[in-house]
Design a protein around this motif. Structure first.
Motif, PDB file in Angstrom:
ATOM      1  N   GLU A  92     -13.186  27.614  -1.350  1.00 52.41           N
ATOM      2  CA  GLU A  92     -14.145  27.010  -1.323  1.00 52.41           C
ATOM      3  C   GLU A  92     -15.245  28.525  -1.089  1.00 52.41           C
ATOM      4  N   ALA A  93     -16.666  28.250  -1.783  1.00 53.90           N
ATOM      5  CA  ALA A  93     -17.736  29.345  -1.450  1.00 53.90           C
ATOM      6  C   ALA A  93     -18.355  28.433  -0.573  1.00 53.90           C
ATOM      7  N   THR A 110     -19.645  24.884  -2.044  1.00 57.22           N
ATOM      8  CA  THR A 110     -18.699  24.254  -2.424  1.00 57.22           C
ATOM      9  C   THR A 110     -17.602  24.985  -1.973  1.00 57.22           C
ATOM     10  N   VAL A 111     -16.732  23.490  -2.466  1.00 51.97           N
ATOM     11  CA  VAL A 111     -15.800  23.344  -2.358  1.00 51.97           C
ATOM     12  C   VAL A 111     -14.897  22.853  -4.166  1.00 51.97           C
ATOM     13  N   SER A 112     -13.871  23.350  -4.306  1.00 53.80           N
ATOM     14  CA  SER A 112     -13.398  23.410  -5.662  1.00 53.80           C
ATOM     15  C   SER A 112     -11.523  22.985  -5.691  1.00 53.80           C
ATOM     16  N   MET A 127     -14.871  20.390  -9.395  1.00 52.97           N
ATOM     17  CA  MET A 127     -14.988  20.510  -7.832  1.00 52.97           C
ATOM     18  C   MET A 127     -14.772  19.137  -7.036  1.00 52.97           C
ATOM     19  N   VAL A 128     -14.496  19.125  -6.066  1.00 55.64           N
ATOM     20  CA  VAL A 128     -14.047  18.333  -5.517  1.00 55.64           C
ATOM     21  C   VAL A 128     -15.136  17.813  -4.888  1.00 55.64           C
ATOM     22  N   ILE A 158     -21.140  17.651  -0.468  1.00 51.36           N
ATOM     23  CA  ILE A 158     -20.744  18.692  -0.119  1.00 51.36           C
ATOM     24  C   ILE A 158     -21.593  19.773   0.066  1.00 51.36           C
ATOM     25  N   PRO A 172     -24.282  22.068  -5.676  1.00 55.27           N
ATOM     26  CA  PRO A 172     -23.725  22.836  -6.082  1.00 55.27           C
ATOM     27  C   PRO A 172     -22.874  21.343  -7.152  1.00 55.27           C
ATOM     28  N   ARG A 202     -17.676  19.632   6.198  1.00 58.16           N
ATOM     29  CA  ARG A 202     -19.278  20.170   5.121  1.00 58.16           C
ATOM     30  C   ARG A 202     -19.462  18.648   4.817  1.00 58.16           C
TER      31      ARG A 202
END
Lengths: 126, 402
Positions: free
Chosen positions: A60-61, A64-66, B18-19, B24, B30, B336
């Motif tokens: 996670e930034a 953002t979540v990746s 990315m999710v 988000i 994002p 989130r």
């Protein structure tokens, strides 16, 4: 953009450093710079067998979540637990102290299909 | 505030897969990392090239190509909290409303009581829709008798214009000057010292939510300088015509040099506003959330009639079943927008509308709508983060107290 020649790269912006049948995995300098400040790395798959392209963790930034993907099939031997308290290491040293997992590879030949530094560089248009 | 559109760079291709839920972030940028973009024409703020030169990472936001950060979001955030930073928020919309019917129109379309304004005062308000929700939130500036400026969210400029125009059966004069105006927010505890050097106006004496028109020395006159902002760090917002935008921006940095002034992007703007619990349109409030549910009762005044005031008054009197609350994480994790909120028994009680790690506090904070009675402070709630339910506690914002 720092792209060490000795590493292999994936389209998901991960790098692989092969050491015999084992390998270290992290995200590229380009990835960290696009994501911005890394604030959380969650990897709870230590000890698990994971197929290539399956998820091994999450990063996670601020915004953002990746998901993080296995570049090759194998077992997660170790997670870089220092990232739990210092996720920003991924920004400051993506190819060194910011490594994420150490794996044992099921089939080291899968590495041959990953990208070279030059190919990856072309993919990201740098 | 929304994003849209096209980032014609490699950034689109970058995707640690990315999710990529729709939720988000409230800033929604994002997605630039993984969206297979629809090619939509992006609009451009006056200083786009300047931001690129300064190292700004540009992303599509609310239809504009905007700087999301210059280097580190966390650093920009902390610099605004502790020192002084500058945001280019020129994407925001500005409408002039003039004439003998100006106040009548504003009173009809906004929820706050604009008759309380005097020249030089600013008011936070919202535009209720006729279905119980909110068209937009906005600032109302009273410039002089029969002349007001409405400042609206960039993503809603066209929608708001059409909505207000539709309500204007009394013949107020309206002018959309959004494309002509740049807006710089100089924010932080040292903002006053910087802005004081720029103008002959006495900004030290300027009360919160007041403004004046004055000069930017060596640049132009007639600039609106207002003691407002969206950060909770104090500071000023400067409205200047585009032709003077670059000179003004440069003067701000010249004046701020001795304080190590830094530009700050929309990423820091978002975490700063979230630490204060300020609503973001498109996330925390929208066409389906009422101002009463959103905790905006304080800008909803029933001593006058406005669009849908009867229904909102009823809500206020009878109570609402859900409310927007703040919460802080007890377990380690980052909430989130879009994540489910449950009670201790695992029942769904609501949804996160904004969430992030707080750069000032170092833990996860968020806003979300929850059902009563879980809206009470200190209620234990759980946020569904991926496969886990993480413990959190309802708290009354601001999360960060200076």
């Amino acid at each position: 953009m720092n792209l060490p020649e000795e590493l292999k790269y994936t389209k998901d912006h991960e790098w692989v450093r092969v050491e015999g049948n084992e390998a270290y995995v992290g995200i590229t300098d380009f990835a960290q710079s696009e994501l911005g400040d890394i604030v959380f790395v969650e990897i709870e798959t230590e000890g698990e067998e994971i197929e290539q392209n399956e998820v091994f963790g999450t990063i996670e930034a601020v915004k953002t979540v990746s998901d993080l993907f296995m570049p090759v099939s194998g077992k997660v031997l170790e997670f870089n637990s220092s990232l739990e308290d210092s996720p920003e290491t991924v920004n400051s040293d993506p190819y060194g102290e910011g490594w994420m997992i150490k794996i044992s590879m099921d089939d080291a030949s899968q590495v041959d299909d990953l990208m070279s530094a030059a190919d990856y560089k072309e993919m990201i248009g740098q | 505030m929304h994003e849209s559109a096209y980032l014609g760079s490699v950034a689109i291709l970058l995707c640690l897969r990315m999710v990529c839920t729709k939720q988000i972030s409230l800033l929604k940028f994002p997605f630039y990392l993984c969206e297979k973009e629809t090619t939509m024409e992006l609009k451009h703020i006056a200083l786009e090239n300047k931001h690129e030169q300064m190292g700004g990472k540009m992303v599509p936001f609310a239809g504009y190509n905007m700087p999301v950060r210059y280097a580190s979001e966390k650093e920009e955030h902390i610099n605004v909290r502790k020192n002084v930073g500058v945001f280019d928020v020129s994407h925001m919309g500005e409408f002039m409303v003039r004439g003998p019917k100006a106040l009548d129109l504003i009173q009809k379309v906004t929820s706050n009581d604009a008759s309380k304004l005097t020249p030089g005062k600013v008011q936070y308000s919202c535009l209720p829709n006729d279905k119980g929700g909110i068209v937009d939130d906005l600032l109302v500036y009273m410039l002089k008798e029969e002349e007001y400026m409405l400042v609206v969210n960039a993503s809603n400029i066209e929608k708001d214009w059409a909505w207000i125009e539709k309500q204007n059966d009394m013949g107020a004069e309206m002018e959309n000057i959004s494309d002509d105006v740049s807006l710089f927010a100089v924010q932080g505890p040292n903002a006053g010292k910087v802005v004081a050097k720029l103008t002959d106006l006495n900004v030290d004496e300027m009360g919160f939510y007041t403004f004046d028109k004055g000069n930017i020395k060596g640049v132009t006159d007639g600039v609106v300088i207002s003691a407002t902002g969206y950060t909770g760090a104090g500071g000023f917002e400067i409205y200047v015509y585009n032709e003077y935008a670059e000179a003004t921006w440069d003067k701000i940095f010249e004046a701020g040099k001795e304080y190590n002034i830094m530009p700050a992007g929309l990423g820091a703007r978002d975490t700063l506003r979230l630490e204060m619990g300020f609503c973001l349109y498109g996330n925390d409030i929208d066409e389906t959330t009422s101002p009463i549910e959103a905790g905006l009762g304080w800008i909803t005044k029933f001593n006058k009639d406005f669009i849908n005031s009867d229904e909102l008054k009823k809500q206020k009197e009878e109570g609402v079943s859900r409310r927007l609350v703040g919460f802080e994480m007890i377990d380690k994790g980052i909430p989130r927008a879009g994540y489910e909120i449950t009670d201790t028994d695992g029942n769904n009680i609501g949804k996160v509308t904004s969430g992030s790690i707080s750069p000032s506090l170092g833990y996860g904070i968020g806003l979300g709508y929850v059902q009563k009675p879980h809206t009470k402070s200190d209620s234990e709630v759980f946020i569904s983060v991926r496969n886990k339910k993480l413990k959190a506690k309802v708290v009354k914002p601001p999360f960060y107290k200076a």
